[in-house]
Scaffold this motif. Structure first.
Motif, short mmCIF file in Angstrom:
data_model
loop_
_atom_site.label_atom_id
_atom_site.label_comp_id
_atom_site.label_asym_id
_atom_site.label_seq_id
_atom_site.Cartn_x
_atom_site.Cartn_y
_atom_site.Cartn_z
N SER A 447 0.82 -1.22 0.00
CA SER A 447 0.00 0.00 0.00
C SER A 447 0.85 1.27 0.00
CB SER A 447 -0.92 0.01 1.23
OG SER A 447 -0.16 0.04 2.43
N GLU A 448 2.20 1.08 -0.12
CA GLU A 448 3.16 2.18 -0.22
C GLU A 448 3.26 3.03 1.04
OE1 GLU A 448 2.90 4.43 -3.80
OE2 GLU A 448 2.62 2.67 -5.07
N GLN A 449 2.86 2.45 2.18
CA GLN A 449 3.09 3.12 3.46
C GLN A 449 4.56 3.01 3.86
OE1 GLN A 449 0.27 1.89 6.54
NE2 GLN A 449 -1.13 1.18 4.93
N VAL A 450 5.19 1.92 3.40
CA VAL A 450 6.60 1.66 3.71
C VAL A 450 7.32 1.36 2.41
CG1 VAL A 450 8.23 0.22 5.00
CG2 VAL A 450 5.97 0.71 5.95
N GLU A 451 8.52 1.87 2.25
CA GLU A 451 9.32 1.63 1.05
C GLU A 451 9.95 0.24 1.13
OE1 GLU A 451 10.89 1.96 -2.52
OE2 GLU A 451 9.65 3.54 -1.64
N PRO A 452 9.65 -0.68 0.20
CA PRO A 452 10.19 -2.04 0.27
C PRO A 452 11.72 -2.09 0.32
CG PRO A 452 8.39 -1.95 -1.30
CD PRO A 452 8.68 -0.54 -0.90
N TYR A 453 12.38 -1.21 -0.45
CA TYR A 453 13.85 -1.27 -0.47
C TYR A 453 14.43 -0.93 0.90
CZ TYR A 453 18.71 -0.65 -1.72
OH TYR A 453 20.07 -0.76 -1.76
N GLU A 454 13.80 -0.01 1.63
CA GLU A 454 14.31 0.35 2.95
C GLU A 454 14.19 -0.83 3.91
OE1 GLU A 454 15.61 3.61 1.43
OE2 GLU A 454 15.98 3.04 3.53
N VAL A 455 13.09 -1.60 3.77
CA VAL A 455 12.94 -2.81 4.59
C VAL A 455 14.01 -3.83 4.22
CG1 VAL A 455 11.40 -4.74 5.12
CG2 VAL A 455 10.47 -2.43 4.84
N TYR A 456 14.22 -3.99 2.91
CA TYR A 456 15.23 -4.94 2.41
C TYR A 456 16.61 -4.60 2.96
CZ TYR A 456 17.77 -7.79 -1.04
OH TYR A 456 18.58 -8.71 -1.65
N ARG A 457 16.99 -3.32 2.86
CA ARG A 457 18.30 -2.90 3.33
C ARG A 457 18.40 -2.97 4.86
NH1 ARG A 457 22.29 -3.33 2.36
NH2 ARG A 457 23.25 -1.38 3.00
N ALA A 458 17.32 -2.66 5.55
CA ALA A 458 17.35 -2.66 7.01
C ALA A 458 17.63 -4.05 7.57
CB ALA A 458 16.03 -2.12 7.57
N VAL A 459 16.97 -5.08 7.02
CA VAL A 459 17.19 -6.43 7.53
C VAL A 459 18.57 -6.94 7.13
CG1 VAL A 459 16.14 -7.64 5.56
CG2 VAL A 459 16.18 -8.72 7.80
N THR A 460 19.03 -6.58 5.94
CA THR A 460 20.38 -6.98 5.51
C THR A 460 21.43 -6.33 6.40
OG1 THR A 460 19.60 -7.16 3.23
CG2 THR A 460 21.99 -7.06 3.57
N ARG A 461 21.25 -5.04 6.72
CA ARG A 461 22.19 -4.33 7.58
C ARG A 461 22.17 -4.92 8.99
NH1 ARG A 461 20.00 0.30 7.33
NH2 ARG A 461 20.90 0.83 5.31
N ALA A 462 20.98 -5.25 9.47
CA ALA A 462 20.87 -5.85 10.80
C ALA A 462 21.60 -7.18 10.88
CB ALA A 462 19.39 -6.03 11.18
N ALA A 463 21.53 -7.95 9.80
CA ALA A 463 22.23 -9.24 9.77
C ALA A 463 23.73 -9.04 9.81
CB ALA A 463 21.82 -10.02 8.53
N SER A 464 24.23 -8.07 9.03
CA SER A 464 25.68 -7.85 8.98
C SER A 464 26.20 -7.28 10.29
CB SER A 464 26.02 -6.90 7.82
OG SER A 464 25.47 -5.61 8.04
N GLU A 465 25.35 -6.55 11.04
CA GLU A 465 25.77 -5.95 12.30
C GLU A 465 25.36 -6.78 13.52
OE1 GLU A 465 25.29 -1.38 10.52
OE2 GLU A 465 24.01 -2.07 12.16
N LEU A 466 24.85 -8.00 13.25
CA LEU A 466 24.45 -8.92 14.32
C LEU A 466 23.37 -8.30 15.22
CD1 LEU A 466 27.97 -10.33 15.33
CD2 LEU A 466 26.36 -11.25 13.67
N ARG A 467 22.41 -7.62 14.59
CA ARG A 467 21.32 -6.98 15.33
C ARG A 467 19.96 -7.55 14.93
NH1 ARG A 467 19.76 -2.73 14.22
NH2 ARG A 467 20.78 -2.21 12.24
N LEU A 468 19.92 -8.81 14.51
CA LEU A 468 18.67 -9.37 14.04
C LEU A 468 17.61 -9.45 15.14
CD1 LEU A 468 19.86 -12.17 11.59
CD2 LEU A 468 18.69 -10.04 11.03
N ALA A 469 18.04 -9.71 16.38
CA ALA A 469 17.09 -9.78 17.50
C ALA A 469 16.41 -8.42 17.69
CB ALA A 469 17.81 -10.20 18.78
#
Length: 481
Positions: A447-469
């Motif tokens: 519904s374009e309330q959230v930008e999909p790419y920002e979600v994609y990058r956020a989870v990838t960044r969290a994984a690389s920084e060990l912040r998935l929890a």
């Protein structure tokens, strides 16, 4: 299996305008039988042919318990794996990270239990089948023909949420065959009209299209695609891995695929000349003028570490060089390489330089004394050896990959962007958040309330920084109950 006809309006794209590619050896050799269904006892095929006027051979042996030789939908999934591997930067490891859901979506199949089962069976066949290409596998870097033996998939690691079968939550780590990986990294590729492939209704048509399209290009991969292709009909049956040898039956087996490709404009005609064993099939293509050139592959491949290339220059086999760097780290290998070079300069006589270099790197007991005048620099013995240089190189590579990823991501339809972002979230934190939370997140993205790419990058960044929890907690807070 047939798919819906909703994309029937898609027309073939001229090769000069294509920007997707497939590995050329696999495509040219036609490793997958074009038939949608095969007899249970069809567990081997063996064909002989000429490559540059030299006798060549291709063999496939596959255990009967996996459903015989690869066929039908197996070609769709094998192609998608190559495409995804390229999109992920063609890493040296040969590993594709994906999910079962993402593979079905990319291959154009619905999210249903039937297709998850088909995917699992296909990957098992691609793992089980053993191919031997004798004097018919192109070593693009050295411009020569070689013999290789491989399985299309070397290893599959699957994590399923419920039971043993694949489902929407299944994460996959798939390691491709070494010869395929090397071909892709050396850019031995052919253009691929992925949109047109996905729009074709039948598995038979898609399989025949891939084999036929590969034969439009010379094995040396000259850029020009042929406007016409002629071949003996029985030889063509062997190229397609059909069991039939009677011309009338071969024609009947391929008739529906020919009809669809003509209706869709890829072919203008399919004609036959001669009779019986001398019958020749003639394909005339309708998607380009005879002189239209295909594009040069423009892809970014994740490079080897510089020290890996240095080892190869001394004759160390590529696989051995990579394994040494992986096992001992760039710092130690660089240090031992410098010691090796200092030994040579001091007059050390090596019967085989590559063997001596490998032995020096692996030495843990002080077998080789430091040559006169050689001294390990203090900073090189620390864990942060060349840290600034390495960090700078990694930062530049990461920025380059992220930029390319973002550009490719933005070109997708918004719904596909949302689906891909959700797949990435499910892969990393699917077990930590509820299905309801994921569906709410998907709804917010579509519904374009959230930008999909920002979600994609956020989870990838969290994984690389060990912040998935923390990331999972943020999702539950924002989209949970």
């Amino acid at each position: 299996m047939a798919r819906s006809q909703k994309q029937k309006s898609v027309t073939p794209t001229p090769p000069s305008q294509l920007d997707r590619f497939d590995e050329a050896n696999s495509a040219r050799l036609g490793l997958i039988c074009v038939q949608e269904r095969i007899p249970e006892d069809y567990t081997r095929w063996d064909i002989e042919f000429l490559v540059d006027d030299r006798p060549s051979r291709l063999t496939c042996i596959s255990p009967g318990e996996y459903g015989g030789v690869p066929h039908g939908l197996d070609g769709d999934f094998a192609t998608i794996l190559n495409v995804m591997y390229l999109e992920q930067g063609a890493p040296e490891s040969g590993i594709v990270h994906t999910t079962a859901y993402q593979m079905l979506q990319r291959a154009g199949f619905p999210d249903s239990g039937q297709y998850y089962q088909s995917l699992q069976e296909s990957l098992d066949r691609l793992k089980a089948a053993t191919y031997t290409a004798s004097e018919s596998w192109r070593d693009h870097k050295r411009q020569r023909w070689t013999t290789v033996k491989f399985n299309i998939i070397e290893r599959i690691t699957a994590e399923t949420q419920d039971g043993l079968g694949f489902g929407s939550g299944t994460t996959l780590k798939i390691q491709l065959a070494r010869p395929v990986v090397e071909s892709i990294r050396e850019k031995y590729l052919k253009p691929l009209d992925m949109s047109f492939v996905l729009s074709l209704k039948r598995s038979l048509t898609r399989s025949l299209y891939r084999v036929l399209d590969a034969h439009r290009y010379q094995p040396s991969m000259t850029a020009e695609a042929a406007a016409e292709f002629r071949i003996n009909l029985q030889q063509w049956a062997r190229e397609c891995k059909l069991r039939e040898t009677v011309p009338a039956r071969i024609k009947r087996n391929l008739e529906s695929a020919h009809k669809e490709l003509v209706e869709r404009g890829y072919l203008t005609s399919v004609e036959y000349e001669g009779s019986r064993a001398d019958t020749v099939i003639i394909y005339t293509f309708g998607d380009l003028p005879a002189t239209t050139p295909a594009p040069e592959p423009v892809i970014e491949v994740v490079p080897d570490a510089p020290v890996t290339d240095a080892l190869r220059r001394y004759g160390v086999a590529p696989t051995v060089a990579r394994n040494l760097v992986s096992e001992f780290g760039e710092s130690l290998v660089t240090q031992r390489l410098e010691k090796f070079e200092a030994m040579l300069k001091s007059g050390y006589q090596a019967r085989k330089k590559s063997a001596l270099l490998v032995d020096i790197i692996r030495d843990q007991g002080g077998k080789y004394a430091d040559p006169e005048g050689y001294q390990v620099e203090p900073q090189r013995s620390e864990a942060n050896l060349q840290a600034a240089t390495v960090a700078k190189r990694m930062e530049a590579e990461e920025a380059q990959l992220n930029h390319r990823l973002q550009e490719e991501f933005r070109l997708l339809d918004h719904s596909e962007q949302a689906a891909r972002a959700l797949t990435q979230v499910r892969m990393f934190v699917g077990r930590e958040v509820s299905e309801r939370t994921l569906k709410t997140l998907l709804s917010a993205m579509t519904s374009e309330q959230v930008e999909p790419y920002e979600v994609y990058r956020a989870v990838t960044r969290a994984a690389s920084e060990l912040r998935l929890a923390d990331f999972a907690h943020e999702l539950r807070y924002a989209y949970g109950d």
